[in-house]
Each structure stands twice: as structure tokens, then as C-alpha cells.
Enzyme design. Structure first.
Site, PDB file in Angstrom:
ATOM      1  N   CYS A  54      37.855 -50.279 -56.323  1.00 35.56           N
ATOM      2  CA  CYS A  54      37.083 -51.494 -56.135  1.00 35.56           C
ATOM      3  C   CYS A  54      37.979 -52.532 -55.496  1.00 35.56           C
ATOM      4  O   CYS A  54      39.192 -52.447 -55.550  1.00 35.56           O
ATOM      5  CB  CYS A  54      36.593 -52.007 -57.473  1.00 35.56           C
ATOM      6  SG  CYS A  54      35.758 -50.758 -58.440  1.00 35.56           S
TER       7      CYS A  54
ATOM      8  N   ASN B 209      38.617 -53.739 -62.008  1.00 33.61           N
ATOM      9  CA  ASN B 209      38.873 -52.516 -61.252  1.00 33.61           C
ATOM     10  C   ASN B 209      39.562 -51.549 -62.205  1.00 33.61           C
ATOM     11  O   ASN B 209      40.505 -51.938 -62.883  1.00 33.61           O
ATOM     12  CB  ASN B 209      39.778 -52.842 -60.050  1.00 33.61           C
ATOM     13  CG  ASN B 209      40.167 -51.611 -59.257  1.00 33.61           C
ATOM     14  OD1 ASN B 209      39.514 -50.580 -59.360  1.00 33.61           O
ATOM     15  ND2 ASN B 209      41.219 -51.715 -58.475  1.00 33.61           N
ATOM     16  N   GLY B 210      39.097 -50.300 -62.274  1.00 32.31           N
ATOM     17  CA  GLY B 210      39.753 -49.332 -63.157  1.00 32.31           C
ATOM     18  C   GLY B 210      38.754 -48.752 -64.142  1.00 32.31           C
ATOM     19  O   GLY B 210      37.542 -48.945 -64.008  1.00 32.31           O
TER      20      GLY B 210
ATOM     21  N   TRP C 100      32.557 -49.774 -56.791  1.00 27.85           N
ATOM     22  CA  TRP C 100      32.246 -48.372 -56.494  1.00 27.85           C
ATOM     23  C   TRP C 100      31.777 -47.785 -57.815  1.00 27.85           C
ATOM     24  O   TRP C 100      32.543 -47.726 -58.774  1.00 27.85           O
ATOM     25  CB  TRP C 100      33.502 -47.657 -56.009  1.00 27.85           C
ATOM     26  CG  TRP C 100      33.209 -46.282 -55.549  1.00 27.85           C
ATOM     27  CD1 TRP C 100      33.198 -45.150 -56.295  1.00 27.85           C
ATOM     28  CD2 TRP C 100      32.889 -45.880 -54.227  1.00 27.85           C
ATOM     29  NE1 TRP C 100      32.878 -44.081 -55.522  1.00 27.85           N
ATOM     30  CE2 TRP C 100      32.684 -44.493 -54.254  1.00 27.85           C
ATOM     31  CE3 TRP C 100      32.737 -46.566 -53.018  1.00 27.85           C
ATOM     32  CZ2 TRP C 100      32.342 -43.780 -53.109  1.00 27.85           C
ATOM     33  CZ3 TRP C 100      32.399 -45.853 -51.889  1.00 27.85           C
ATOM     34  CH2 TRP C 100      32.212 -44.475 -51.941  1.00 27.85           C
TER      35      TRP C 100
ATOM     36  N   GLU D 194      45.190 -30.321 -41.698  1.00 23.92           N
ATOM     37  CA  GLU D 194      44.935 -31.750 -41.523  1.00 23.92           C
ATOM     38  C   GLU D 194      43.805 -31.972 -40.498  1.00 23.92           C
ATOM     39  O   GLU D 194      42.934 -32.816 -40.697  1.00 23.92           O
ATOM     40  CB  GLU D 194      46.237 -32.457 -41.088  1.00 23.92           C
ATOM     41  CG  GLU D 194      46.111 -33.904 -40.659  1.00 23.92           C
ATOM     42  CD  GLU D 194      45.608 -34.858 -41.735  1.00 23.92           C
ATOM     43  OE1 GLU D 194      45.406 -34.438 -42.891  1.00 23.92           O
ATOM     44  OE2 GLU D 194      45.373 -36.039 -41.402  1.00 23.92           O
TER      45      GLU D 194
ATOM     46  N   LYS E   5      39.330 -45.716 -49.739  1.00 19.04           N
ATOM     47  CA  LYS E   5      40.665 -45.585 -49.169  1.00 19.04           C
ATOM     48  C   LYS E   5      41.694 -45.064 -50.155  1.00 19.04           C
ATOM     49  O   LYS E   5      42.626 -44.395 -49.771  1.00 19.04           O
ATOM     50  CB  LYS E   5      41.097 -46.950 -48.609  1.00 19.04           C
ATOM     51  CG  LYS E   5      42.442 -46.956 -47.898  1.00 19.04           C
ATOM     52  CD  LYS E   5      42.412 -46.075 -46.675  1.00 19.04           C
ATOM     53  CE  LYS E   5      43.754 -45.924 -46.023  1.00 19.04           C
ATOM     54  NZ  LYS E   5      43.788 -44.731 -45.137  1.00 19.04           N
TER      55      LYS E   5
ATOM     56  N   ARG F 226      37.939 -50.210 -48.606  1.00 20.06           N
ATOM     57  CA  ARG F 226      38.136 -49.379 -49.788  1.00 20.06           C
ATOM     58  C   ARG F 226      36.870 -48.637 -50.203  1.00 20.06           C
ATOM     59  O   ARG F 226      36.936 -47.720 -51.007  1.00 20.06           O
ATOM     60  CB  ARG F 226      38.545 -50.274 -50.966  1.00 20.06           C
ATOM     61  CG  ARG F 226      39.902 -50.840 -50.769  1.00 20.06           C
ATOM     62  CD  ARG F 226      40.113 -52.027 -51.669  1.00 20.06           C
ATOM     63  NE  ARG F 226      41.488 -52.432 -51.529  1.00 20.06           N
ATOM     64  CZ  ARG F 226      42.401 -52.354 -52.476  1.00 20.06           C
ATOM     65  NH1 ARG F 226      42.085 -51.932 -53.656  1.00 20.06           N
ATOM     66  NH2 ARG F 226      43.627 -52.716 -52.250  1.00 20.06           N
TER      67      ARG F 226
ATOM     68  N   HIS G 227      43.594 -11.112 -42.464  1.00 20.06           N
ATOM     69  CA  HIS G 227      43.412 -10.803 -43.892  1.00 20.06           C
ATOM     70  C   HIS G 227      42.072 -11.315 -44.426  1.00 20.06           C
ATOM     71  O   HIS G 227      41.872 -11.356 -45.629  1.00 20.06           O
ATOM     72  CB  HIS G 227      44.562 -11.395 -44.708  1.00 20.06           C
ATOM     73  CG  HIS G 227      45.893 -10.829 -44.323  1.00 20.06           C
ATOM     74  ND1 HIS G 227      46.283  -9.564 -44.657  1.00 20.06           N
ATOM     75  CD2 HIS G 227      46.895 -11.356 -43.582  1.00 20.06           C
ATOM     76  CE1 HIS G 227      47.491  -9.327 -44.146  1.00 20.06           C
ATOM     77  NE2 HIS G 227      47.881 -10.407 -43.499  1.00 20.06           N
TER      78      HIS G 227
ATOM     79  N   LYS H 100      40.286 -33.924 -41.378  1.00 16.61           N
ATOM     80  CA  LYS H 100      39.761 -35.079 -40.642  1.00 16.61           C
ATOM     81  C   LYS H 100      38.302 -34.857 -40.263  1.00 16.61           C
ATOM     82  O   LYS H 100      37.471 -35.748 -40.384  1.00 16.61           O
ATOM     83  CB  LYS H 100      40.577 -35.342 -39.366  1.00 16.61           C
ATOM     84  CG  LYS H 100      41.964 -35.879 -39.558  1.00 16.61           C
ATOM     85  CD  LYS H 100      42.052 -37.333 -39.995  1.00 16.61           C
ATOM     86  CE  LYS H 100      42.105 -37.464 -41.492  1.00 16.61           C
ATOM     87  NZ  LYS H 100      43.349 -37.407 -42.173  1.00 16.61           N
TER      88      LYS H 100
ATOM     89  N   GLU I 188      36.011 -35.049 -43.323  1.00 21.89           N
ATOM     90  CA  GLU I 188      35.907 -36.391 -43.892  1.00 21.89           C
ATOM     91  C   GLU I 188      34.993 -37.311 -43.105  1.00 21.89           C
ATOM     92  O   GLU I 188      34.187 -38.027 -43.685  1.00 21.89           O
ATOM     93  CB  GLU I 188      37.293 -37.059 -43.868  1.00 21.89           C
ATOM     94  CG  GLU I 188      38.195 -36.712 -44.976  1.00 21.89           C
ATOM     95  CD  GLU I 188      39.468 -37.505 -44.850  1.00 21.89           C
ATOM     96  OE1 GLU I 188      39.774 -38.252 -45.778  1.00 21.89           O
ATOM     97  OE2 GLU I 188      40.158 -37.394 -43.810  1.00 21.89           O
TER      98      GLU I 188
HETATM   99  C1  F6R Z   1      42.674 -38.222 -45.847  1.00 17.23           C
HETATM  100  C2  F6R Z   1      43.109 -39.203 -46.828  1.00 17.23           C
HETATM  101  C3  F6R Z   1      43.402 -38.754 -48.213  1.00 17.23           C
HETATM  102  C4  F6R Z   1      44.729 -39.368 -48.670  1.00 17.23           C
HETATM  103  C5  F6R Z   1      44.989 -39.040 -50.148  1.00 17.23           C
HETATM  104  C6  F6R Z   1      46.308 -39.613 -50.625  1.00 17.23           C
HETATM  105  O1  F6R Z   1      42.399 -38.797 -44.617  1.00 17.23           O
HETATM  106  O2  F6R Z   1      43.224 -40.353 -46.524  1.00 17.23           O
HETATM  107  O3  F6R Z   1      43.428 -37.372 -48.309  1.00 17.23           O
HETATM  108  O4  F6R Z   1      45.763 -38.886 -47.863  1.00 17.23           O
HETATM  109  O5  F6R Z   1      43.929 -39.547 -50.928  1.00 17.23           O
HETATM  110  O6  F6R Z   1      46.332 -40.989 -50.509  1.00 17.23           O
HETATM  111  P1  F6R Z   1      47.688 -41.796 -50.553  1.00 17.23           P
HETATM  112  O7  F6R Z   1      48.493 -41.390 -49.363  1.00 17.23           O
HETATM  113  O8  F6R Z   1      47.295 -43.236 -50.508  1.00 17.23           O
HETATM  114  O9  F6R Z   1      48.384 -41.412 -51.833  1.00 17.23           O
END
Ligand code: F6R
Length: 643
Positions: free
Chosen positions: A5, A109-110, A83, A513, A638, A33, A536, A517, A520
Site C-alpha cells: 500500500c 500498510n502491512g 491493495w 527473465e 511493485k 505500487r 528432455h 517479462k 507479467e
Molecule cells: C519482476 C519483478 C519481481 C521482483 C521481485 C523482487 O519484474 O519486478 O519479480 O524482481 O518481486 O523484488 P525486489 O527486487 O524489490 O526484492
């Protein structure tokens, strides 16, 4: 579950429109976020109860609700983007939550883990609940504490308040201290009371809170971006600390109410770097910022003799020499950066490196002792899974070194040493520039360990570093060629329902990765595989028209290169549409690839920093072409502040 949040607060002397403006601006800054409802409360000496306005959906709904209501001038305000965790995203569940008498308001938040028994206790005492949230429990606990005549006001001074207001603010401060002692879980709270309209009382545990100093006013936010437009003088609030904020003072105490001197820092850089600068999305901007993110991360790391120095590191060299194993803990994209790093650190330092998803780490009873170096990688520095992993590691006697992008974050504070990535604020939910900056930082660390432990001569390290310094320009070259990637993405956006990514050696995590992307932000099912694994099992997925991205190693590693080229042949023979990422001048791929994206030649270990760029651009462009919200994809926020 992804939860983070946004919290913003503001305290000033004279009633004005400023509290509303500052809080709404701050919430907009924190929009990245992710949230599904929002709310604000305003207090002033002229109001009997704080004015509370809440709305479901985006901040524009809250702004419309504010415009429709008669909003009074105010001295203080608190705001929140929520959230949903406990209960649906409804107005009733949105914050701020309000006490039974309407005088006390709180944002949170939490997650309060012992909310259920506390709620039962409050119900038995006659309190009624109007929401399904754990937060309302805290409002009523505060209300209960304040109604107790035996509550002793906190016994210090709160400068900037008049006699009666000061006494009442000291009582609210004491109530917050008392209530937080009863809570299990994580929280950032901001509380305001009608009787103390020039005060916000805040508290934090395992959830971020930063303050900003202003002139006759002060700011609060769950990250300094919240007030970056107004103040650059930030104050860090530590674990289990409680704060009283008045227009002219910030009083921080520990859980026993003993005053502590908080760390102050400047957040100057944020203001310039947290705007879109004309880019249509933050993600596009951040993809294009990678040359700078990597360059800034590598900058100023040599001493006068040309030896690598990492100033932030506070683990003695003797300890680093005694390390016999490294374990990298991280999640998501940061974990893929860790997987790339493993190849380099093992190769340069000859110590075994494990890479473990932070949330799996402590549950497998890992073998960790004082000779283990645990390396935590995190953009936000607030990922709860990673926080719990480093706490576990330290309990076992390991040294923890963190690579974070957010100075002052929980992971940075709780580590024995910190190496900062200088990527600047990353706003788009999907991580891009943090990934390349993280890889660059792990390479610095690997070379530093090799230097300290004597695995490499100084001139060898300088040679590695010199070549690393050329990477930002090469990233720029890849970005300059990105139009060809965009064209392919536009053409595929409509029909692609599944995409496969293949890579080998350091390009294996890059493949994963690339797939992450696409999942996501473009909501396309995608998988990254080690190219050697194809035979395999995954090759069964290949049918006519299946898009497959293949990342080809440099031809200067023929033993790897030839095998990956053969993987292209195998999938292409079965009808796959092949998109190949290959080095300049590698013509061996031309006959089998439908499309080739070129990257400049670079040493094997540095190629991931170039190869990931077309994959990021591809995902971003597919999502854009599909008309999706690139920066705030569905179901994601985020940073993940719960386990
Ligand atoms: C993918 C992404 C997430 C973060 C993961 C770790 O695009 O953003 O997979 O990499 O949640 O987040 P941090 O780096 O903030 O610990």
C-alpha cells in the site's frame, strides 16, 4: 500475493489547501505500487472530527469524490492507497479507518497477524466493526487506550504544539506505543486525532516509513518519492520506532519510548528521475535508462592505485577471505540476476555459489554458518521473503551482504554490508533497469572478492573492469536497434498465446527473465528453458508457428555456441518461428532463424547485460500493442511486503 500500500502524511501550522494537495500528489507518486482503493483524512482546529473521503478504484475516483464533497481547509492530512488483503476493495474497507467517536483516524500498510483474537476481545468490550480489515482493530485499540484515564502521557516534549494540544498529543503518542507492543505482524501506521490537528503519530515494524523535513511543515511517506516534490531532507525511521510529527518537530522514540536520533539523508536525485520525461510509460523510460543505470553502478569504484574499492562494504577483508561458500537469496527478476552472478563469482573466486529463492531458503534448513556469505539482491529492499531469509541467515551466524537499489530500506539496514545499485527509482512494476544494475553490482562484488582473496591479479581485475565499463555504450547500441524488435512485437501481439525462451549458461536466466517479462505485462504464457533441456521434454511443445526466442552464446565459446545453434535447427525443423538473439558477425544463425536481433560482441559473462534488452523491449511493445497498462499490470504491485 503482492502487497504494497502507499501511505502519505503532512503536518502544517495554518489551515490551507496544502495538506490535500500534498497528500494527493504523494499518493500519485506512489501509484506504481498498485492499489484498488484510496482515501484521505483531513484535520484542522476548526473541525470537530477529521473529514474522511474514500473511493474504490483509481485516484481519479478519489479526486472526483473530493471535488464533489465540501472539503475544508486543513492543517494535517493522511492518505492511503490500499491493495485488498483483509476484505474486498470497498469503500468500507478502504483507509483511513475511523474510531467509534469519529475523532481518531488511521491508515495502515502491512498485516496484523493477531488481528482475530484482538478483534474478539474488542467486540467483547463493546466495540463495533464496520469493515473486514485488520486495521480497524488497531483504531479501536488506540481508542480504548485513549479512553483509559490511567494512560500516562509520553513524558517528553513535543515542540511546536500549544499546551493542551501538546498534552493530548503526548497521550496519543503513549497510546500508540502501548498498542504497538500488543501487535504481531508488520505495519506502518499514521494516526491523526481531531483534538491534535497539528500532529501525526506514526509507527513502523517491517514495513517502510520515511519522513521529510519542510519549513513549518513535515511530510511522511512509505517511500521518499511520496514527498520528493516538496522536500529533499529525509529522515529514516527504524524498526519498531514510533514518531510524533508536528509542524516544527520530528520526535522519534524506540519501542520503550526512549528518544533516538534518526539517520538523516538527502533524496535530491529522486525528483529529476521519477518523471516519465516524455516517454509514454515508465517501463519504456527505464529500459532506455539502462546505459546510465549500469554506468552509475560501476562508477567511482577504483582507488588511486587502481584497485577496486567498494566503499559501502563494511565486512572486514579477513572475513571475506575466510568465506567458503556464498548463497544468493532473492525473488523474481532479482533472483535471475543472482543466477547470472553465480557463473561469474564461481569462475572468478573459485567458491561455490548457490542461488536460492528467498522464500524457499529458510524452509529447507540450509547449511549456513559463519563462513557463509549470504548475498541478498533486491531492488526495493523491502521484499518480505528476502528480509526473512537474511534474518534467518544472520541467526545462523552468516554475514549478509545486500545489493539493493533503495538506500535506507529494511534489507539495507539489516545487512552487515550494502552494495548499492545506482539505477535510480524504478517505478514500472516490471523490473528492467534494476536487473542490469544488479548484474553489474554482482560483477563488482565478484571481482572485489577475487581481488581480496587473491584469485586474480590486479591487472587481470583491471582488464575485466575495463571491459565491463564498455557495456553501457553497448546497451545503448542495442537500444538504438530496438525498432526491429518493436516491429516483430507489433506483428505478434494479437496472435501469440504462448512463447518459449531458450538460453544456455549465463543466457539461461536471461531466457527465464524474458519469459517473466512477457507473462507479467503482456499476460502471455511464456516459459524459459535451458536450451540443453529441450530434448528432455519441452521440445514436445513445438508445433507449427510456435514462437521460440533463442539466445545464442558468442561463437568464441564454440562448445556452447554450436549446441545452441543446433537447438535452433531442431525447433525450426518442427515448424517453430525462431527469433534469435546473436552477436554481431555471427552468421552461422542466419540459415535457421526467422528473425535475428543483433547485440555487439562482448565477453561471455557480460553478454546477459545486452541479450536481455531485446526481450524487455519485446514484452513492453507487445503489452503496449495489446493496449494493456504496461506500468501497472493486473494483480501485481511493485514490492511484496508480505510473505
Ligand atoms: C519482476 C519483478 C519481481 C521482483 C521481485 C523482487 O519484474 O519486478 O519479480 O524482481 O518481486 O523484488 P525486489 O527486487 O524489490 O526484492
Amino acid at each position: 500475493m503482492k502487497v504494497m500500500c502507499g501511505i502519505v502524511g503532512y503536518v502544517s501550522k495554518q489551515p490551507s489547501e496544502q495538506p490535500r494537495t500534498v497528500v494527493i500528489d504523494g499518493l500519485k507518486r506512489l501509484e506504481y505500487r498498485g492499489y484498488d482503493s484510496a482515501g484521505i483524512a483531513l484535520a484542522s482546529p476548526d473541525l470537530e472530527k477529521p473529514c474522511v473521503v474514500k473511493a474504490v478504484g483509481k485516484l481519479s475516483s478519489l479526486e472526483r469524490a473530493l471535488d464533489a464533497a465540501e472539503i475544508p481547509l486543513a492543517t494535517s492530512a493522511i492518505g492511503h492507497t490500499r491493495w485488498a488483503t483483509h476484505g474486498e476493495p470497498t469503500v468500507a474497507n478502504a483507509h483511513p479507518h475511523v474510531s467509534s467517536d469519529g475523532k481518531l483516524v488511521l491508515v495502515h500498510n502491512g498485516i496484523i497477524e493477531n488481528a482475530a483474537p484482538l478483534k474478539a476481545e474488542l467486540r467483547a468490550a463493546g466495540y463495533q466493526f464496520t469493515s473486514e480489515t485488520d486495521t480497524e482493530v488497531v483504531v479501536h485499540l488506540l481508542e480504548q487506550a485513549l479512553s483509559n484515564d490511567e494512560l500516562f502521557p509520553w513524558d517528553g516534549e513535543l515542540p511546536g504544539l500549544d499546551g493542551d494540544e501538546e498534552l493530548k498529543a503526548r497521550r496519543l503518542f503513549a497510546a500508540m506505543l502501548e498498542v504497538t507492543r500488543r501487535l504481531v505482524g508488520g505495519y506502518t501506521f499514521l494516526a491523526m486525532h481531531a483534538d491534535v490537528p497539528h500532529t501525526v503519530i506514526a509507527a513502523r515494524r517491517s514495513s517502510p516509513l520515511v519522513l521529510g523535513r519542510g519549513e513549518d511543515c513535515n511530510y511522511l511517506g512509505s517511500d521518499p518519492l511520496a514527498f520528493a516534490d516538496y522536500s529533499t531532507d529525509a529522515v529514516e525511521i527504524g524498526q519498531d520506532q514510533v514518531v510524533a510529527v508536528t509542524p516544527t518537530a520530528i520526535v522519534v522514540v524506540d519501542e520503550d519510548g526512549i528518544p533516538v536520533t534518526p539517520r538523516e539523508f538527502t533524496v535530491d536525485f529522486l525528483r529529476d528521475r521519477a518523471n516519465k520525461d516524455g516517454w509514454p510509460t515508465y517501463m519504456e523510460k527505464e529500459i532506455n535508462e539502462q546505459p546510465r543505470a549500469v554506468r552509475d553502478t560501476l562508477a567511482n569504484r577504483l582507488d588511486r592505485k587502481g584497485a577496486l574499492t567498494l566503499d559501502e562494504l563494511r565486512i572486514p577483508e579477513s572475513v571475506l577471505r575466510s568465506v567458503d561458500k556464498a548463497i544468493i537469496v532473492a525473488c523474481g527478476t532479482a533472483a535471475y540476476a543472482g543466477q547470472v552472478a553465480r557463473y561469474a563469482i564461481e569462475h572468478w573466486c573459485r567458491i561455490p555459489v548457490e542461488v536460492e529463492l528467498a522464500h524457499e531458503f529458510r524452509y529447507r534448513d540450509p547449511i549456513v554458518n559463519e563462513k557463509t556469505l549470504v548475498i541478498a539482491i533486491s531492488q526495493s529492499g523491502e521484499t518480505m521473503d528476502t528480509i526473512m531469509a537474511i534474518r534467518h541467515a544472520r541467526e545462523q551466524g552468516a554475514r549478509v551482504l545486500s545489493i539493493v537499489n533503495t538506500p535506507g530500506s529494511t534489507i539495507a539496514r539489516e545487512s552487515d554490508a550494502v552494495l548499492l545499485t545506482h539505477a535510480g527509482p524504478e517505478i514500472a512494476v516490471a523490473s528492467t533497469k534494476a536487473f542490469t544494475a544488479q548484474i553489474a553490482a554482482t560483477y563488482l562484488l565478484g571481482l572485489y572478492l577475487a581481488q581480496v582473496r587473491g584469485n586474480k591479479y590486479l591487472d587481470e581485475i583491471q582488464d575485466y573492469l575495463e571491459k565491463l565499463q564498455t557495456i553501457p555504450d553497448k546497451i545503448r547500441t542495442v537500444l538504438d536497434r530496438a525498432d526491429s524488435v518493436r516491429q516483430v512485437a507489433d506483428a505478434m501481439a494479437e496472435e501469440a498465446t504462448s512463447v518459449i525462451f531458450l538460453g544456455r549458461h549465463v543466457a539461461y536466466p536471461v531466457a527465464m527473465e524474458g519469459a517473466l517479462k512477457l507473462k507479467e505485462i503482456a499476460y502471455i504464457h511464456a516459459e524459459g528453458f535451458a536450451a540443453g533441456e529441450l530434448k528432455h521434454g519441452p521440445i514436445a511443445l513445438i508445433e507449427e508457428g510456435q514462437p521460440v526466442f533463442i539466445i545464442v552464446p558468442t561463437p568464441r565459446r564454440p562448445e556452447l555456441h554450436q549446441k545452441v545453434v543446433s537447438a535452433i535447427q531442431q525447433v525450426s525443423a518442427r515448424g517453430a518461428k525462431t527469433f534469435v538473439v546473436a552477436e554481431d558477425g555471427d552468421h552461422s544463425v542466419n540459415d535457421f532463424a526467422d528473425v535475428v536481433f543483433r547485440v555487439p560482441a562482448a565477453p561471455t559473462l557480460y553478454l546477459p547485460l545486452l541479450q536481455v534488452i531485446p526481450l524487455q523491449v519485446f514484452a513492453c511493445e507487445v503489452a503496449t500493442a495489446k493496449g494493456l497498462d504496461v506500468d501497472q499490470p493486473r494483480n501485481l504491485a511493485k514490492s511484496v511486503t508480505v510473505e
